[in-house]
Structure formats: C-alpha cells, structure tokens
Design a protein around this motif. Structure first.
Motif, PDB file in Angstrom:
ATOM      1  N   UNK A 191      50.777 -16.998  46.835  1.00  0.00           N
ATOM      2  CA  UNK A 191      50.172 -16.653  48.553  1.00  0.00           C
ATOM      3  C   UNK A 191      51.280 -14.930  48.665  1.00  0.00           C
ATOM      4  N   UNK A 192      51.619 -14.510  47.416  1.00  0.00           N
ATOM      5  CA  UNK A 192      52.783 -13.067  47.796  1.00  0.00           C
ATOM      6  C   UNK A 192      52.440 -12.224  46.495  1.00  0.00           C
ATOM      7  N   UNK A 193      51.407 -12.881  45.908  1.00  0.00           N
ATOM      8  CA  UNK A 193      51.154 -11.316  44.055  1.00  0.00           C
ATOM      9  C   UNK A 193      49.929 -10.535  44.799  1.00  0.00           C
ATOM     10  N   UNK A 194      49.703  -9.506  44.310  1.00  0.00           N
ATOM     11  CA  UNK A 194      49.048  -8.531  44.574  1.00  0.00           C
ATOM     12  C   UNK A 194      48.256  -8.471  44.262  1.00  0.00           C
ATOM     13  N   UNK A 195      47.184  -9.152  43.939  1.00  0.00           N
ATOM     14  CA  UNK A 195      45.597 -10.093  43.625  1.00  0.00           C
ATOM     15  C   UNK A 195      45.714 -10.551  41.986  1.00  0.00           C
ATOM     16  N   UNK A 196      46.504 -10.671  41.390  1.00  0.00           N
ATOM     17  CA  UNK A 196      46.344 -11.296  40.587  1.00  0.00           C
ATOM     18  C   UNK A 196      48.147 -11.466  39.727  1.00  0.00           C
ATOM     19  N   UNK A 197      48.249 -12.525  38.956  1.00  0.00           N
ATOM     20  CA  UNK A 197      49.751 -12.970  38.627  1.00  0.00           C
ATOM     21  C   UNK A 197      50.354 -12.341  37.781  1.00  0.00           C
ATOM     22  N   UNK A 198      51.658 -12.781  37.758  1.00  0.00           N
ATOM     23  CA  UNK A 198      52.800 -11.286  37.630  1.00  0.00           C
ATOM     24  C   UNK A 198      53.998 -11.558  37.552  1.00  0.00           C
ATOM     25  N   UNK A 199      55.089 -11.469  36.830  1.00  0.00           N
ATOM     26  CA  UNK A 199      56.285 -12.143  36.266  1.00  0.00           C
ATOM     27  C   UNK A 199      57.517 -12.266  37.465  1.00  0.00           C
ATOM     28  N   UNK A 200      56.769 -12.766  38.320  1.00  0.00           N
ATOM     29  CA  UNK A 200      57.210 -13.516  39.612  1.00  0.00           C
ATOM     30  C   UNK A 200      56.798 -14.687  39.889  1.00  0.00           C
ATOM     31  N   UNK A 201      54.974 -15.135  39.272  1.00  0.00           N
ATOM     32  CA  UNK A 201      54.380 -15.678  39.933  1.00  0.00           C
ATOM     33  C   UNK A 201      54.761 -16.788  38.175  1.00  0.00           C
ATOM     34  N   UNK A 228      44.542   4.057  33.078  1.00  0.00           N
ATOM     35  CA  UNK A 228      43.702   4.700  33.444  1.00  0.00           C
ATOM     36  C   UNK A 228      42.148   4.382  33.569  1.00  0.00           C
ATOM     37  N   UNK A 229      42.162   3.036  32.867  1.00  0.00           N
ATOM     38  CA  UNK A 229      40.378   2.330  32.821  1.00  0.00           C
ATOM     39  C   UNK A 229      40.824   1.004  33.055  1.00  0.00           C
ATOM     40  N   UNK A 230      41.888   0.019  34.465  1.00  0.00           N
ATOM     41  CA  UNK A 230      42.018  -0.581  34.087  1.00  0.00           C
ATOM     42  C   UNK A 230      40.319  -2.161  34.513  1.00  0.00           C
ATOM     43  N   UNK A 231      39.546  -1.674  34.291  1.00  0.00           N
ATOM     44  CA  UNK A 231      38.185  -2.725  34.095  1.00  0.00           C
ATOM     45  C   UNK A 231      38.274  -2.852  32.445  1.00  0.00           C
ATOM     46  N   UNK A 285      40.488  -8.282  40.946  1.00  0.00           N
ATOM     47  CA  UNK A 285      39.568  -6.909  40.886  1.00  0.00           C
ATOM     48  C   UNK A 285      40.634  -6.230  40.178  1.00  0.00           C
ATOM     49  N   UNK A 286      40.599  -5.717  39.110  1.00  0.00           N
ATOM     50  CA  UNK A 286      41.607  -4.951  38.086  1.00  0.00           C
ATOM     51  C   UNK A 286      41.516  -3.667  38.927  1.00  0.00           C
ATOM     52  N   UNK A 287      40.189  -3.134  39.306  1.00  0.00           N
ATOM     53  CA  UNK A 287      40.406  -1.978  39.909  1.00  0.00           C
ATOM     54  C   UNK A 287      41.463  -1.090  40.763  1.00  0.00           C
ATOM     55  N   UNK A 288      40.963  -2.268  42.239  1.00  0.00           N
ATOM     56  CA  UNK A 288      41.576  -2.656  43.352  1.00  0.00           C
ATOM     57  C   UNK A 288      42.881  -2.565  43.034  1.00  0.00           C
ATOM     58  N   UNK A 289      43.413  -4.264  41.640  1.00  0.00           N
ATOM     59  CA  UNK A 289      44.508  -4.206  42.095  1.00  0.00           C
ATOM     60  C   UNK A 289      45.664  -3.067  40.933  1.00  0.00           C
ATOM     61  N   UNK A 290      45.346  -2.011  40.532  1.00  0.00           N
ATOM     62  CA  UNK A 290      45.797  -1.060  40.183  1.00  0.00           C
ATOM     63  C   UNK A 290      45.646   0.022  40.745  1.00  0.00           C
ATOM     64  N   UNK A 291      44.978   0.344  41.224  1.00  0.00           N
ATOM     65  CA  UNK A 291      45.277   1.321  42.428  1.00  0.00           C
ATOM     66  C   UNK A 291      46.256   1.071  43.142  1.00  0.00           C
ATOM     67  N   UNK A 292      46.619   0.349  43.776  1.00  0.00           N
ATOM     68  CA  UNK A 292      47.220  -0.249  44.948  1.00  0.00           C
ATOM     69  C   UNK A 292      49.021  -0.226  44.113  1.00  0.00           C
TER      70      UNK A 292
END
Length: 730
Positions: A191-201, A228-231, A285-292
């Motif tokens: 409920x807290x990550x930014x669209x994909x799993x991370x080190x806190x998860x 530069x090419x997250x996809x 959505x790698x592109x959107x996650x990467x942009x933010x």
C-alpha cells in the motif's frame, strides 16, 4: 591450412563435439569453427597472413617474462612460469611477492637451476620457459609478483591464492534443511510503494517470512538496467551486472525527501494520486514509475548537493568513499547513463553505444571526457543513485539477518549484459560483440536459444588478470547470504552464436574453469556467501562433479527430475548439496502448468506454428500430470480425497499445497518456493522466446504483502513447510 585451423581451434578452446540434452553425440561443423575464428580476428582465408599473425603472437608470448596471472589453491605447490633468453638463464633473478596486506617476500634464483619446460628459437635467439618454485606459504587473497633481473624490473603479475571450496554455513554443513521464497522484487505489491516492489517492501517480506520459519529470500537479478529506456526491463539483459537497479530505491527513505522543495513538488503535482493509480495496475508500468522516481530523486539530489556534498559533512565523506571504491566501473556507468539521458533529450538515438554519435562510441574518447566534465553534475547524480541503492540494499540484508534468517537475501547473477550496455562500452576489448551466447537445442528450446548477450573473450579475461570476474563476484556477493549463478555452465563453456546465424548453428567455447572456480571460492569465503549454480540444460556430468567438489550447490527443478519411464524422482533422492524448487521464472506457475495455460498461451502467441508439435506437448503434459499424481500419492503427500486419475483432477489449493509439502520432505539442503504459487496465480512472469508478444517481467503479484501474511491458510502452509524441513534436518 587444415592443420593450422585445427591448431587454432584447440588453442582458442573452440569445441569440436559435445553430448546434447538427449544424451547423443553432436559434432560442430568445421565451417562454424572457421567463422568463429574469423570473428576473433584470424585471417583464415589467407594462409600466409594467418601464419604471420600466429608467429607474431608466439613472439609476443615468448618475449613476455611472466604470465598476467597465476592462480593457486591453498594446498598447491607454488610454481610460476617465466621466460628468458638462454644467455640470461644463469643470471641473478629475484621474484618479489607483495601480499594484499603489504607483507613482502623475495626469492633469488638462477633460471638455469629451475625446471625447463619448453625451448623456442626466435629471430636467431633461443628462449627458454622455466617453472620456478616458490617455497612460500601465502595467505588467501590477491597478491602481486614482480620479476627482477639484478635491479631491473622485467615484469609484474597477479598471484591469486584461493581456498578449496566455497563457503557453506555451519548449520547447513551439520544437516539443517532450510526453506525460503524466490521472488521477482518488482512484482511485490504494497500500500506504500511507487508502483513496483522496492527495498522497503523487501524488508517487510524478509521480516515476516522469517517469522514463519523462512531462512532466505531469493531475488531476481537486481542489476542496473537502463534509466533512459525503462521499458528495457529484462533483469537478464542488464546494462551492468556490478551495479544495482535504481528503480528499487524507496524514494521516501532517501535523505532529502522531506525537504520543502520536494514536498511542494509532490503535493502540487498530485503525485500521491498518480502513485495510487500505478499501485493499482496489474502490470508494472516501468515508464511511468521511472518518470516519477527520476524526477523525485533529481530534486532530492539537488537538495543533497547543497546540504551535504558542498560541505565537509559525514554524508559527503561516505559518498566520496563509495565513489572511490567504485572506481572506473562506477564512473563509466554514470557517464554512460548521463550521456544516454542527454542524447534522449536532444532527440538522438540513445538505446545503446552502437547508435551513439561517432565521437561518443568509445568510453575513453576525448569527446566523452569533455562531456563528463561539462555534465559533471549529471554524472554525479547517477553515482548518487547507486550510492542510495547500495545503502538501501544493505539495510534490507541486515533486516533479513536481524530477523533470524540464517542465510538472508540471496542474489541472482545474470549470465551476461546486453549488447548496448555500459559494461561493454567501458571495456570493449573484453567482449566479442559480433557474437551472442545462448544454448544448443534442448528440452526447453528445441530450436536452440540466442540471448543477445555478447560473451567475454576468455583470452582477454586472462590478460586482464580476471579483474572483471573478481569485481563481478565481489559486488554481487556483498551484503548477500548467497549467490545464485544463472547458467553456471558459463564457468566451463558458453554456446557462441554469430549474430547472423540461427541458435542451432553455434559452437561451445571453453573458459578457464578451474581458475574461475578458484576465484568464486575465494570471494564466497570472503563474503561468507553460499553459491548455487543453475545447472539445467546441456550439462556434462563431469562439471557437476567439479561444482560439487568446489562447494557449489546444484539447482534441482522438480519438473525436470524425471526417470526414463516418465516417473518423477522423489525429492528425497536429490543431492543434499542442492537447492530444490518446483518452478522457475522461465516456467509456468503450478496452476498454469496443470491447466496447460502456457501451451494455450503459446498457441495464441504463435510460438508453436507446428500443430503436430503442439499436440504432442499437450499429450506429454497429460502423461506427466498422471506421473505427478502417482508420485504424490505414492509418498502420501496429498489426501486420498484427491483422485489419482488425472482426468478428474484440476489444480486446487490442496494439490498445490501438497506439492509444496512434498518438496519440503526432500533431502536438498535448500528449498525455494515462489510467492506466485502460494497465491495460486496462473499468469507467468516470463515466456522464453517472446519479446513484444507478451509483457515479460511486468506481472505483479495478485495480493499486497500484508494480505499474504494475514492469510490463515498460507500461515498454516508455512508452519507445515517449517515442520517438514525440521523433520528432514534430524
């Protein structure tokens, strides 16, 4: 000319034949060998030119007093090879050895008193090659050896002292049977990550899994990909295997996130709502996650520069130490990524170094140096990303062991880097970019496999004194309880395929396996990191024995452990020195396998154009499922209420959990289970052989982490697994 070709084939370790995955001998076509020699720079269509090149190479070798590197195990007799002209053989030489710790040793000798190995006449001079004994006891590590003639230094080399075996925790040596999860980190929901799993998860997962009795969390490769090419999101086609994927950073945990400028951006741009939407999506959505994430991290970095890096602060000292330790590799990666970002902003081609403007295609060009100086802040930003990623990974690793995991986190080392990568750009001499590695035809890939990953040149690897491999093992074992090596056969041989050829038209090229295993053992012991070798596919039995002798754990997948009659071996017959698993990232989930979802999906995607082949696969699957039921019932792993007739059995929770409990009763020291099978998911994470046809490496788990660890049925399964493993430990 034929003799020359045969000599070269043997000298360069190019295979002539092998035993295929079906146990049959296969012969490599001579034309394939010749084409590879051409790729390696030999003029095989001109005998005179070829002779000249070989003679020049021989002259250079003979006139080089020492090899670039010598590798020994702890109980070896130490002997180094040296070369000199016969007229100097009675002169006074000395070998000066300096250990890692700075301890110095000196050995004086005359070459004429040592063991003569070879003699060769070059330009009228006779050269001798000797084996010089080193009557020393050296500690494990990387030492320097220098050859002097009187007071004149002739050459220097690396001397590596390695242990006999890789590190194995004492508990496992004493018979402990452990279990844990293997996960694709980006798949984790919370409920807290930014669209994909991370080190806190990852910390949350490790702490809660430890409470259930799990001893490790196995990760997908978390190597750096392409900001530069997250996809370009395949973890097995990274830009660098030494550095971490910055997308796994929990931005909110980075010092500076709470600054006024960052919080203002966060609130004014409605970032919270955007993140909620990204969390809800089924696929990453790698592109959107990467942009933010990149925007947020760049704003944090601007604050960090002012608050810390512009002053003599503790943070600056720590960051500077990290940069210094990262050396040319870190700087090369950061310049590469800054350059990619710049080219993308300018609307130019940027996906890999091959399409960079000409002046930027070589990492050491004057234009690249000018770019790095002009864009120093951008370069520093990309080093900052690695700094933060490493800090957070180390925190996650500490959390896992603090929670009681005996192994903790284990990483996965991909077999190579993609052809446009920073790693190749920074060290082109090491890689053969006209070639891809892959696999010959086998059960998993009847047409063979071609992975688009250029191989390292074994000769250049030796010339560079194995430094790229040392760095690779060390960086991936750091703060890790174990390392899984994907396609561990790469230590022995790799299937090379020319970029213009089909995967089946390849050839095996041998690597210095004993030296590589020695380095692996040394780094494993230094980092106290257990090693697992993924030894699937076309694997010579001799290498399995060698891996076992070196303390490398085998990798046993239930669905591949079949007898000739089609029955499945009991996990109690697996080697103790192994990691057992039901499925892998390249296979369907348990539900997908049982319901043939992978075959149906393959048919929809056009993977099986031959209907006869597809029908045979369906028939084989049906038969295998019956064998699985026979095995499970025969060992009492599932209830008698589940029919033994495959025609009446679909995948249920009882069957799913029964298969996992069945594996927990096995003899393997390690058992790895996938969270998607706990959740009875059907969609695969990856379909080998597909690119755009299926969203590989994007599928998330179906439940948030807190929901998983709040599920009574899953908690009961964990208890049963822990109990079964404890019973097997007795």
């Amino acid at each position: 000319m034929t003799d020359l070709i045969e000599h070269l084939v043997e000298q360069r370790g190019i295979g002539t034949e092998f035993i295929d995955a079906w146990g049959k001998p296969a012969v490599i076509a001579r034309q394939t060998q010749i084409k590879l020699l051409e790729t390696l720079g030999y003029p095989v269509d001109n005998e005179e030119a070829l002779l000249t090149q070989l003679e020049n190479e021989a002259i250079i070798e003979w006139q080089t007093p020492l090899n670039s590197v010598y590798v020994f195990r702890g109980n070896d007799n130490l002997q180094v090879v040296m070369r000199c002209v016969i007229s100097d053989a009675a002169a006074n030489y000395s070998l000066r050895i300096t250990t890692e710790e700075g301890v110095k040793h000196s050995i004086k000798f005359q070459a004429v008193d040592e063991t003569l190995l070879l003699a060769q006449e070059i330009d009228g001079l006779e050269w001798h090659q000797y084996a010089v004994d080193l009557p020393l006891s050296l500690p494990l590590g990387y030492h320097t050896i220098e050859l002097y003639l009187a007071r004149k230094k002739l050459a220097s080399a690396r001397l590596i002292m390695a242990p006999q075996r890789c590190f194995i925790p004492k508990a496992i040596q004493k018979g402990k049977k452990s279990w844990g999860f293997s996960v694709q980190l980006y798949c984790l929901r919370s409920g807290r990550n930014w669209g994909m799993g991370d080190f806190t998860d990852l910390i949350y997962l490790a702490e809660h899994a430890a409470q259930l009795g799990a001893d490790f969390i196995g990760l997908n490769p978390i190597h750096q990909l392409y900001p530069a090419n997250p996809d370009a999101c395949s973890p097995y086609g990274p830009s660098s295997r030494r550095w971490l994927n910055y997308l796994y950073i929990d931005v909110e945990q980075v010092d500076g996130f709470q600054s006024k400028a960052v919080r203002t951006w966060f609130e004014e741009q409605g970032i919270a709502a955007r993140l909620a939407k990204l969390r809800a999506e089924e696929w990453v959505n790698y592109a959107a996650v990467a942009e933010i994430k990149l925007t947020a991290l760049s704003k944090i970095f601007a604050e960090y520069q002012v608050e810390h890096l512009s002053k003599a602060s503790p943070q600056k000292r720590e960051f500077d130490a990290f940069v210094e330790a990262g050396g040319d590799s870190l700087k090369g990666l950061a310049i590469f990524e800054a350059l990619q970002m710049y080219l993308k902003e300018q609307g130019e081609e940027y996906w890999g170094w091959q399409v960079f403007p000409e002046q930027f295609r070589n990492a050491d060009s004057p234009a690249v140096k000018r770019f790095a100086k002009k864009h120093a802040s951008s370069v520093q930003f990309h080093m900052f990303l690695q700094f933060q990623a490493q800090l957070q990974f180390e925190n996650a690793s500490k959390a896992a062991t603090d929670a009681g995991m005996s192994i903790g986190l284990y990483r996965d080392l991909a077999v190579g880097v993609s052809d446009g990568s920073a790693e190749i750009w920074s060290n082109k001499d090491l890689y053969c970019t006209d070639v891809s590695i892959g696999a010959p035809p086998d059960v998993l890939g009847p047409l063979g496999q071609k992975w688009g990953l250029p191989p390292m040149d074994p000769e250049m690897l030796v010339e560079q004194a194995y430094q790229p491999i040392i760095d690779l093992f060390s960086s991936n074992m750091k703060a890790s309880g174990a390392l899984r090596i994907d396609h561990v056969m790469a230590l022995l041989r790799l299937w090379w395929v020319h970029n213009d050829d089909d995967a089946s038209d390849g050839v095996y090229v041998n690597y210095p396996v004993d030296a590589l295993l020695a380095i692996l053992a040394l780094e494993s012991q230094r980092h106290r990191s257990l090693v697992i070798g993924e030894d699937l596919g076309t694997v010579p039995e001799a290498i399995r024995e060698k891996l076992q002798a070196n303390g490398v754990f085998s990798y046993r997948v239930f669905f591949f452990e079949q007898a000739e009659d089609g029955g499945f071996y009991s996990p109690s017959h697996y080697p103790e020195q192994s990691m057992a698993t039901l499925t892998t990232h390249d296979m369907p989930t348990l539900s997908g396998y049982w319901h043939c979802d992978d075959l149906n999906l393959g048919r929809e995607l056009g993977i099986y154009p031959d209907q006869a082949v597809l029908q045979n696969l369906f028939a084989e699957r049906h038969e295998n499922k019956q064998h699985i039921l026979n095995t499970l019932h025969g060992h009492g792993s599932i209830s008698e209420q589940i029919s033994n007739d495959v025609n009446q059995v679909g995948m249920t929770e009882a069957l799913n959990f029964g298969m996992q409990k069945h594996m927990a009763q096995g003899s393997s020291a390690l058992l790895s289970l996938q969270l998607e099978d706990w959740l009875q998911m059907d969609k695969p994470v990856n379909i080998p052989g597909t690119f755009a046809e299926y969203p590989n490496w994007r599928r998330k788990l179906t439940h948030n982490l807190d929901e998983i660890f709040g599920n009574a049925n899953l908690l009961a399964l964990a208890g049963a697994l822990t109990q079964n493993r404890q019973n097997e430990s007795k």
